[in-house]
Scaffold this motif. Structure first.
Motif, PDB file in Angstrom:
ATOM      1  N   ASP A  25       0.825  -1.206   0.000  1.00  0.00           N
ATOM      2  CA  ASP A  25       0.000   0.000   0.000  1.00  0.00           C
ATOM      3  C   ASP A  25       0.859   1.257   0.000  1.00  0.00           C
ATOM      4  N   GLU A  26       1.840   1.287   0.876  1.00  0.00           N
ATOM      5  CA  GLU A  26       2.721   2.463   0.962  1.00  0.00           C
ATOM      6  C   GLU A  26       3.485   2.675  -0.337  1.00  0.00           C
ATOM      7  N   GLY A  29       1.152   3.636  -3.208  1.00  0.00           N
ATOM      8  CA  GLY A  29       0.630   4.986  -3.010  1.00  0.00           C
ATOM      9  C   GLY A  29       1.637   6.051  -3.378  1.00  0.00           C
ATOM     10  N   GLU A 126      -5.508   1.487   0.965  1.00  0.00           N
ATOM     11  CA  GLU A 126      -6.158   2.785   1.134  1.00  0.00           C
ATOM     12  C   GLU A 126      -5.300   3.929   0.597  1.00  0.00           C
ATOM     13  N   ARG A 127      -4.006   3.897   0.894  1.00  0.00           N
ATOM     14  CA  ARG A 127      -3.123   4.982   0.428  1.00  0.00           C
ATOM     15  C   ARG A 127      -3.059   5.008  -1.105  1.00  0.00           C
ATOM     16  N   ALA A 131      -4.290   8.087  -3.645  1.00  0.00           N
ATOM     17  CA  ALA A 131      -3.118   8.760  -4.221  1.00  0.00           C
ATOM     18  C   ALA A 131      -3.500   9.820  -5.252  1.00  0.00           C
ATOM     19  N   ARG A 134      -4.317  12.961  -3.376  1.00  0.00           N
ATOM     20  CA  ARG A 134      -3.120  13.591  -2.795  1.00  0.00           C
ATOM     21  C   ARG A 134      -2.310  14.283  -3.883  1.00  0.00           C
TER      22      ARG A 134
END
Length: 200
Positions: A25-26, A29, A126-127, A131, A134
């Motif tokens: 995810d990280e 993202g 989720e991230r 994205a 963001r």
């Protein structure tokens, strides 16, 4: 922006993110945001619309079953994250999952979850899902420009965010995933008998 260009951006992020599944995810993202901040506000909004459509097609009952089995339960928010996660696996795996969610049993991240070597939340991204927002905020530079871009998208008829979900599918059993996650299958049959073919 068409679906092909959207996939090109997703695939670039997928390639950059690598195969450290516990940090999927990280890494996805960050990689997707980095791809998108190179674009204009209009292009980011158009990407977000296409990205939402891709998630919409995954939001089916049989893919909810897959999410439930892999992640030992799945609520509405988690399923939204899962739909993004399937997109984040790249076009090949996305299309395999659409053709038959049981194909996810062959993905190394899912096999890692079954073996206990990969975090159970691997596909709850989720991230990655947020994205585009963001990136849009970063390129817009302020909240006013951000919301003005979203307003222009809505006025142009572009979908803003992920649609609610796709059409239901007939009840079924995902044989390979059920075999990999037998306890979760028992829970799925208990809580969602309308989605499963018990003892099928």
């Amino acid at each position: 922006m068409d679906a092909q260009r959207c996939w090109e951006i997703v695939e670039a992020a997928r390639s950059e993110a690598g195969t450290d599944w516990d940090n999927l995810d990280e890494s996805l993202g960050v990689a997707l945001r980095d791809q998108l901040v190179r674009l204009s506000l209009t292009e980011i909004v158009e990407f977000d619309a296409q990205f939402g459509v891709l998630q919409y097609h995954v939001a089916r009952d049989d893919l909810f079953m897959a999410a439930f089995l892999i992640h030992n339960g799945c609520g509405d928010d988690s399923f939204s994250d899962f739909c993004a996660g399937v997109v984040g696996l790249g076009r090949q795996w996305y299309e395999l999952a659409l053709a038959d969610p049981d194909n996810l049993a062959g993905h190394p991240a899912v096999q890692g979850v079954a073996a206990g070597t990969v975090n159970i939340s691997v596909l709850l991204t989720e991230r990655f899902q947020f994205a585009p927002r963001r990136a849009l905020k970063q390129v817009a530079g302020d909240d006013r420009s951000y919301y003005e871009a979203l307003d222009r998208a809505e006025q142009a008829g572009l979908p803003v965010g992920s649609p609610a979900g796709a059409a239901p599918v007939p009840p079924r059993r995902l044989e390979r995933l059920a075999a990999m996650f037998p306890e979760q299958q028992a829970s799925l049959e208990l809580f969602y008998p309308d989605l499963t073919v018990v003892g099928g």
